[in-house]
Design an enzyme around this catalytic site. Sequence first.
Site, PDB file in Angstrom:
ATOM      1  N   ASP A 177      64.266  13.365  72.371  1.00 13.36           N
ATOM      2  CA  ASP A 177      65.205  12.544  73.145  1.00 13.36           C
ATOM      3  C   ASP A 177      65.302  13.018  74.589  1.00 13.36           C
ATOM      4  O   ASP A 177      66.270  12.711  75.294  1.00 13.36           O
ATOM      5  CB  ASP A 177      66.602  12.591  72.507  1.00 13.36           C
ATOM      6  CG  ASP A 177      66.765  11.570  71.394  1.00 13.36           C
ATOM      7  OD1 ASP A 177      65.809  10.806  71.159  1.00 13.36           O
ATOM      8  OD2 ASP A 177      67.834  11.529  70.759  1.00 13.36           O
TER       9      ASP A 177
ATOM     10  N   ASP B  64      76.236  16.883  60.612  1.00 14.70           N
ATOM     11  CA  ASP B  64      75.769  17.666  59.477  1.00 14.70           C
ATOM     12  C   ASP B  64      76.868  17.858  58.438  1.00 14.70           C
ATOM     13  O   ASP B  64      76.663  17.664  57.238  1.00 14.70           O
ATOM     14  CB  ASP B  64      75.234  19.016  59.951  1.00 14.70           C
ATOM     15  CG  ASP B  64      76.106  19.651  61.030  1.00 14.70           C
ATOM     16  OD1 ASP B  64      77.263  19.211  61.209  1.00 14.70           O
ATOM     17  OD2 ASP B  64      75.641  20.591  61.700  1.00 14.70           O
TER      18      ASP B  64
END
Length: 534
Positions: free
Chosen positions: A136, A289
């Site tokens: 990214d 996460d």
Amino acid sequence: MDGVSPKFVLPDTFDGVKMEITGQLGMIWELVKAPVIVPLLQLAVYICLLMSLMLLCERVYMGIVIVLVKLFWKKPNKRYKFEPIHDDEELGSSNFPVVLVQIPMFNEREVYKLSIGAASGLAWPSDRLVIQVLDDSTDPTVKQMVEMECQRWASKGINIRYQIRENRVGYKAGALKEGLKRSYVKHCEYVVIFDADFQPEPDFLRRSIPFLVHNPNIALVQARWRFVNSDECLLTRMQEMSLDYHFTVEQEVGSSTHAFFGFNGTAGIWRIAAINEAGGWKDRTTVEDMDLAVRASLRGWKFLYLGDLQVKSELPSTFRAFRFQQHRWSCGPANLFRKMVMEIIRNKKVRFWKKVYVIYSFFFVRKIIAHWVTFCFYCVVLPLTILVPEVKVPIWGSVYIPSIITILNSVGTPRSIHLLFYWILFENVMSLHRTKATLIGLFEAGRANEWVVTAKLGSGQSAKGNTKGLKKFPRIFKLPDRLNTLELGFAAFLFVCGCYDYVHGKNNYFIYLFLQTMSFFISGLGWIGTYVPS
């Protein structure tokens, strides 16, 4: 008259007026103190003592459990079915499951080669391994460097794919989610995630994948982080002490008792079917996460932590990078707690005591109370009681409880036990930012979804993770790039309280207050982490 210079003459009544104003302010303070200030401060003391007891009970509980685990619990390969996967001359590599390795990146100029090289060196059949670099990066030069590195490994026969997106929607969660949509991923059963600075050993998959293959109820196998630059400076040593306790105690206790713990975001292997069943990656918080781990656990999946399976990584070595990281790690869990607490309560697939563990122990005490009591009690309430001597703090609350908690926290890093005093002062400084971050997360304020990638410098890392070549020297005379006014403000507040206690107090708190003042002052100038590699 013209030769006389003009003079400003104070009126004779000025001193009298000044004394009268001072007397009136003192009278107002005395009138307000007894009915308002004292009761409110006494209530704050009681609340802080209650939070201290909650944190103490949590630490003692985990201490007892970890001792029992080490002495009596079976090892993971005894609690769960484990059979190594061997090469087969007749079947070839078909008895190995297809594994996807995802490496999310964002402008990782200094460390991108580390994770790509380590992933390419994993001891797994090349036709059963897919490496996916999710870049990214916004820097065109870094993009080109990462792409060329991928091409270099591809020319050696490694099945590595370089993927980019048009935008950074969802940040890391968005990149991971997009990566799982690729057509060549459909036949993969498991996915391993490594951040750009992580370097797994070649046998990483062979030691972890069999737990997933032979135990269909396990969704996640989490490895432990090992820090290659922990000796770089005092800042990294302090981080090592906190994170070692997290891995040695918190993760081990969660895995052994409830088969649940928070996914650390990297160095873990997921069953892709479990990710899909839990609803996939979501970017509603900065802890994607932990979000996935909680949702998967609520659907009955189990997690396994392997403390002896370690992956090399790098700690932030600048105070600025560490502050941004801690904001994300503190704000995200609080924000997730706000979003999921009712979902956890209403869930019918997990037993009652696991709900209590997740809500009370995992979220409320560790992610919220631990930060609040450290800052509110030791940096605000305790100093204020010096200015209001009518409010008393029992010695068991101000000395004994924090001493026990500190000793219990030290078990993770025995080699740093001589640094405990510095660690306490450092943690008190960081509790200011963590408390602020948890409040932002709970009330979903402006910075609740702020995502700043933790800058990694590649310091102390090499192919062998050798840090012996570091040359340490103080950088204390370097002017700070930016003053941290919040820390400097608290340094001034604690200094005033310390001076007052030195003159009027009887508890000798001024020793602690002056030392804590120095810690806040050093942090305010950005002088934490003052050793640099040669």
